[in-house]
Design a protein around this motif. Structure first.
Motif, PDB file in Angstrom:
ATOM      1  N   LEU A 119       0.991  -1.052  -0.076  1.00 45.32           N
ATOM      2  CA  LEU A 119      -0.012   0.177   0.096  1.00 45.32           C
ATOM      3  C   LEU A 119       1.062   1.217   0.096  1.00 45.32           C
ATOM      4  CD1 LEU A 119      -2.541   1.543   0.538  1.00 45.32           C
ATOM      5  CD2 LEU A 119      -2.149   1.455   2.965  1.00 45.32           C
ATOM      6  N   ARG A 120       0.653   2.288  -0.931  1.00 48.05           N
ATOM      7  CA  ARG A 120       1.177   3.410  -0.724  1.00 48.05           C
ATOM      8  C   ARG A 120      -0.039   4.383  -0.484  1.00 48.05           C
ATOM      9  NH1 ARG A 120       3.351   7.580  -5.284  1.00 48.05           N
ATOM     10  NH2 ARG A 120       4.160   9.257  -3.774  1.00 48.05           N
ATOM     11  N   TYR A 121       0.440   5.112   0.588  1.00 50.93           N
ATOM     12  CA  TYR A 121      -0.706   6.138   1.249  1.00 50.93           C
ATOM     13  C   TYR A 121      -0.255   7.533   1.193  1.00 50.93           C
ATOM     14  CZ  TYR A 121      -3.855   7.377   4.956  1.00 50.93           C
ATOM     15  OH  TYR A 121      -5.005   8.106   5.422  1.00 50.93           O
ATOM     16  N   VAL A 122      -1.055   8.348   0.552  1.00 52.26           N
ATOM     17  CA  VAL A 122      -0.403   9.911   0.351  1.00 52.26           C
ATOM     18  C   VAL A 122      -1.691  10.790   1.197  1.00 52.26           C
ATOM     19  CG1 VAL A 122       0.001  11.920  -0.901  1.00 52.26           C
ATOM     20  CG2 VAL A 122       0.677   9.550  -1.674  1.00 52.26           C
ATOM     21  N   THR A 123      -1.310  11.353   2.177  1.00 53.58           N
ATOM     22  CA  THR A 123      -2.387  11.844   3.136  1.00 53.58           C
ATOM     23  C   THR A 123      -2.865  13.052   2.312  1.00 53.58           C
ATOM     24  OG1 THR A 123      -0.318  12.036   4.614  1.00 53.58           O
ATOM     25  CG2 THR A 123      -2.500  12.747   5.377  1.00 53.58           C
ATOM     26  N   GLY A 124      -4.113  13.043   2.693  1.00 55.40           N
ATOM     27  CA  GLY A 124      -5.194  14.176   2.217  1.00 55.40           C
ATOM     28  C   GLY A 124      -5.244  15.147   3.380  1.00 55.40           C
ATOM     29  N   LEU A 125      -6.658  15.700   3.235  1.00 61.48           N
ATOM     30  CA  LEU A 125      -6.968  16.778   4.328  1.00 61.48           C
ATOM     31  C   LEU A 125      -7.326  16.303   5.687  1.00 61.48           C
ATOM     32  CD1 LEU A 125      -9.477  18.714   1.893  1.00 61.48           C
ATOM     33  CD2 LEU A 125      -7.164  19.456   2.694  1.00 61.48           C
ATOM     34  N   ILE A 126      -7.576  15.106   5.859  1.00 65.06           N
ATOM     35  CA  ILE A 126      -7.720  14.446   6.903  1.00 65.06           C
ATOM     36  C   ILE A 126      -6.297  14.545   7.727  1.00 65.06           C
ATOM     37  CG2 ILE A 126      -8.239  12.597   8.517  1.00 65.06           C
ATOM     38  CD1 ILE A 126     -10.365  11.973   6.466  1.00 65.06           C
ATOM     39  N   GLY A 127      -5.348  14.111   7.257  1.00 66.16           N
ATOM     40  CA  GLY A 127      -3.902  14.010   7.623  1.00 66.16           C
ATOM     41  C   GLY A 127      -3.344  15.389   7.839  1.00 66.16           C
ATOM     42  N   LYS A 128      -3.766  16.520   6.931  1.00 68.24           N
ATOM     43  CA  LYS A 128      -3.126  17.664   7.155  1.00 68.24           C
ATOM     44  C   LYS A 128      -3.943  18.361   8.452  1.00 68.24           C
ATOM     45  CE  LYS A 128      -1.921  18.365   2.451  1.00 68.24           C
ATOM     46  NZ  LYS A 128      -1.736  17.056   2.150  1.00 68.24           N
ATOM     47  N   HIS A 129      -5.135  18.190   8.580  1.00 69.25           N
ATOM     48  CA  HIS A 129      -5.757  18.878   9.841  1.00 69.25           C
ATOM     49  C   HIS A 129      -5.715  18.231  11.015  1.00 69.25           C
ATOM     50  CE1 HIS A 129      -8.744  21.487   7.512  1.00 69.25           C
ATOM     51  NE2 HIS A 129      -7.734  21.199   6.563  1.00 69.25           N
ATOM     52  N   ALA A 130      -5.680  16.743  10.938  1.00 71.23           N
ATOM     53  CA  ALA A 130      -5.496  15.967  12.311  1.00 71.23           C
ATOM     54  C   ALA A 130      -4.998  14.366  12.044  1.00 71.23           C
ATOM     55  CB  ALA A 130      -6.907  15.824  12.835  1.00 71.23           C
ATOM     56  N   PRO A 131      -3.628  14.573  12.132  1.00 78.17           N
ATOM     57  CA  PRO A 131      -2.606  13.437  11.510  1.00 78.17           C
ATOM     58  C   PRO A 131      -3.211  12.042  12.397  1.00 78.17           C
ATOM     59  CG  PRO A 131      -1.180  15.407  11.909  1.00 78.17           C
ATOM     60  CD  PRO A 131      -2.557  15.658  12.156  1.00 78.17           C
ATOM     61  N   GLU A 132      -3.433  12.505  13.645  1.00 80.32           N
ATOM     62  CA  GLU A 132      -3.807  11.361  14.706  1.00 80.32           C
ATOM     63  C   GLU A 132      -5.215  10.486  14.381  1.00 80.32           C
ATOM     64  OE1 GLU A 132      -5.855  14.859  16.125  1.00 80.32           O
ATOM     65  OE2 GLU A 132      -3.863  14.722  15.262  1.00 80.32           O
TER      66      GLU A 132
END
Length: 157
Positions: A119-132
């Motif tokens: 799996l390759r995972y690239v963060t979107g808005l959720i990760g930018k606002h609240a990585p946890e």
């Protein structure tokens, strides 16, 4: 006057029935808000939704609870509603366990499970606002995501 009162009662009964019947339907529709969309498919990629298999095609919707299985030599790319990018390599078994996203606030959460494969995972808005509020689980570990782009490789046992 008597017929007007009867008409009012019938109207209220119909309104009440429609209101009661509408609530469960609305709840079911809420459960099926698409989490994302299939953007790229190469080879044989199966989607299991409620244990019903179907072949994945570009443009298909992906929902919480969907399991994706890629055959040997196959791959799939998915974009979630918050612009999180997921890419699965060959011989992968992947589950989108949970996905919620409120586009107006940018808040949500995502939980995925990689049973095997890549799996390759690239963060979107959720990760930018609240990585946890992002989580990737494997058979041996759960990863709390703090980065923006990473690869998970789960080997066959």
């Amino acid at each position: 006057m008597g017929s007007g009162n009867y008409t009012y009662r019938v109207f209220m009964l119909v309104a009440l029935c429609c209101g009661c019947a509408g609530a469960p339907v609305h709840a079911q529709v809420q459960d099926y808000v698409p989490a994302g969309i299939v953007k790229v498919v190469s080879g044989n990629v199966q989607v299991l939704r409620r244990e019903q298999p179907s072949l994945a095609h570009v443009g298909d919707r992906v929902f919480s609870g969907d399991r994706l299985l890629t055959a040997e030599g196959a791959a799939v790319g998915i974009t979630l509603r918050d612009d999180t990018l997921l890419s699965l390599g060959p011989k992968s078994n992947f589950l989108l366990e949970q996905y919620n996203f409120d586009a107006s606030s940018g808040e949500g959460n995502v939980a995925v499970r990689v049973v095997k494969g890549t799996l390759r995972y690239v963060t979107g808005l959720i990760g930018k606002h609240a990585p946890e509020r992002q989580q990737v689980a494997t058979p041996t570990a759960t990863i709390g995501i703090r980065g923006t782009d990473f690869i998970v490789d789960v080997a066959d046992e």
